[in-house]
Enzyme design. Structure first.
Site, PDB file in Angstrom:
ATOM      1  N   GLU A 147      88.913  65.607 108.660  1.00  0.00           N
ATOM      2  CA  GLU A 147      89.189  65.710 110.106  1.00  0.00           C
ATOM      3  C   GLU A 147      90.326  66.683 110.407  1.00  0.00           C
ATOM      4  O   GLU A 147      90.547  67.047 111.559  1.00  0.00           O
ATOM      5  CB  GLU A 147      89.474  64.327 110.691  1.00  0.00           C
TER       6      GLU A 147
ATOM      7  N   CYS B  54      91.317  59.577 102.312  1.00  0.00           N
ATOM      8  CA  CYS B  54      92.714  59.510 101.880  1.00  0.00           C
ATOM      9  C   CYS B  54      93.062  58.125 101.335  1.00  0.00           C
ATOM     10  O   CYS B  54      92.558  57.739 100.297  1.00  0.00           O
ATOM     11  CB  CYS B  54      93.638  59.958 102.998  1.00  0.00           C
TER      12      CYS B  54
ATOM     13  N   HIS C  27      91.698  65.288 103.959  1.00  0.00           N
ATOM     14  CA  HIS C  27      91.398  64.873 105.334  1.00  0.00           C
ATOM     15  C   HIS C  27      90.368  65.830 105.932  1.00  0.00           C
ATOM     16  O   HIS C  27      90.746  66.886 106.433  1.00  0.00           O
ATOM     17  CB  HIS C  27      92.668  64.899 106.178  1.00  0.00           C
TER      18      HIS C  27
END
Lengths: 251, 204
Positions: free
Chosen positions: B188, B85, B186
């Site tokens: 994650e 990001c 992202h």
């Protein structure tokens, strides 16, 4: 292409999930982390956890739950309920929440929106609006729909957008718990009057209702609780249905 | 009994002032890696893998990195590095966010999304699909898989692009140059697809 989002909402009291029907009577529905994980595996795009505990102890339990959710799940989640000041936002974000949802606190002190946007960025600030339609139009309510204010839905939505909110979570109190569909006309007006995403809430009872919220209501996301909790609609079948209806969805 | 010699991979996560990195640390832990959150140049240089995560504002982040000479440290890393990001944006030459010169690992500039229609809302927030995948980072990831984005600025499609996505205009969902990898999304927060991408990075 950006997908429309399906968001299960989990009301949490003393570490347990519950669901309000028309904001009142509550039924138990399990451990929030386990339920969250199940939704994530079924294809939920995001989750919302609402803390409906009033006590200080309950608040601590909720923060611990937020940390567990962040440790164990890998989809975005929003937390709300009882956020009154910037310190609450800080506490929940540092526990691992992606976004916070504020409601009564924003109506009482709108500057909180500016503060959250400035400190943490607009993308973490979801403003939840509960509104009821009467002869004078849509009126915003405080405290989980118990206390009317003198604010009107569309004016307030415009103001929260100007102040730096990242999303609006709009619940029609007239549709919530009734399962006859979302407030599509009001949703469409909202979508046209602000430049931030709108999450539709209140009224989901059938798969078609989600489709209509996206097509007629022009919503970016649709949130529901009981239809998912009690297995009335499965998220995989809902998403397949929406895909077949030519709505861009993450399968 | 023979003693088992187990290779412990060290994964360093760059510690700086950009947002909440709790989920990056958590996903690594779930994958059996104990990440080291650090701004120590020596530890960063010695790690097997470095992750440069974050969300935040570019000019403040760059100022913080420069004050601690982390900009030089990151540029000089030779092991696989993954920017996420704002991490990706900071690895470029310049960002329109705060009109700031960045690390310059990727010779391209970060631009702001300009909506062309009312429905095109900024930030670009939510799940969008990946296309034109070309990197070991996307091993076993199919064209059209969805990942999670939250951003108002983007890296245009350029010679370093290894995955594209489309919002308002096509943009770089991921870029790579030598040992430097970066994703705008992202991983994650992108469920099992994201976890697979992180695993692919750890396997490099």
């Amino acid at each position: 292409m950006l997908a429309k989002r399906i968001i299960p909402c989990l009301d949490v009291k003393d570490g347990q999930t519950v669901k309000g029907t028309n904001f009142v009577s509550l039924r138990q529905a399990g451990d929030p982390v386990e339920l969250g994980r199940a939704y994530s595996e079924q294809g939920a795009d995001e989750l919302v956890f609402l803390d409906i505990t009033a006590s200080h102890e309950g608040r601590k339990t909720f923060t611990e739950m937020v940390r567990r959710v962040a440790s164990e799940l890998s989809i975005p989640f929003t937390v709300g309920g009882g956020i009154g000041e910037l310190a609450d936002v800080e506490r929940l974000l540092s526990a691992g929440a992606d976004k916070v949802s504020i409601n009564s606190a924003a109506l009482k002190r709108p500057e909180l929106i500016d503060e959250i946007a400035r400190h943490f960025g607009s993308q973490v600030c979801v403003v939840a609006i509960d509104a009821h339609q009467d002869e004078s139009g849509w009126t915003c309510y405080l405290n989980g729909g118990r206390v009317p204010t003198d604010r009107k839905l569309f004016d307030w939505a415009h103001e929260v957008c100007e102040r730096g909110a990242g999303e609006i979570l709009f619940t029609s109190m007239d549709h919530d718990g009734v399962k006859t569909g979302f407030a599509n006309e009001a949703l469409a007006t909202l979508a046209e009057s602000v430049t931030i995403p709108i999450i539709a809430s209140g009224g989901a009872g059938a798969k078609e209702h989600f489709r209509d919220a996206f097509t007629l209501g022009k919503a970016d996301a649709a949130l529901a609780a009981s239809v998912f909790h009690f297995g009335e609609i499965g998220i995989p079948e809902l998403k397949q249905y929406l895909h077949n209806e030519h709505i861009n969805i993450r399968l | 009994m023979c003693p088992k010699i187990k290779f412990e991979m060290t994964v360093a996560v760059v510690k700086y002032n950009a947002g909440n990195i709790y989920s990056v640390l958590s996903v690594l832990q779930r994958m059996g890696v104990e990440p080291i959150l650090t701004d120590d140049a020596k530890i960063l240089h010695q790690a097997d893998k470095v992750i440069f995560p974050g969300q935040g504002e570019a000019s403040n982040a760059m100022q913080y990195l420069r004050e601690r000479k982390l900009d030089e440290v990151i540029r000089s890393l030779t092991q696989p590095v993954l920017g996420i990001c704002i991490g990706q944006q900071l690895m470029c030459r310049h960002s329109a966010e705060g009109d700031v010169d960045c690390l310059g690992i990727f010779d391209t500039d970060v631009k702001r999304f300009v909506p062309q229609k009312h429905e095109e809302k900024v930030p670009h927030m939510g799940w969008n699909d990946l296309t034109n995948l070309k990197s070991p980072l996307f091993k076993d990831i199919h064209e059209g898989e969805f990942v999670y984005f939250v951003h108002s600025f983007y890296v245009p499609v350029c010679e370093w692009t290894i995955a594209q996505s489309d919002y308002i205009n096509p943009f770089s969902a991921a870029i790579q140059r030598d040992n430097f990898y970066a994703t705008q999304f992202h991983p994650e927060k992108s469920g099992s697809v994201g976890q697979r991408i992180i695993q692919n990075f750890l396997d490099l």
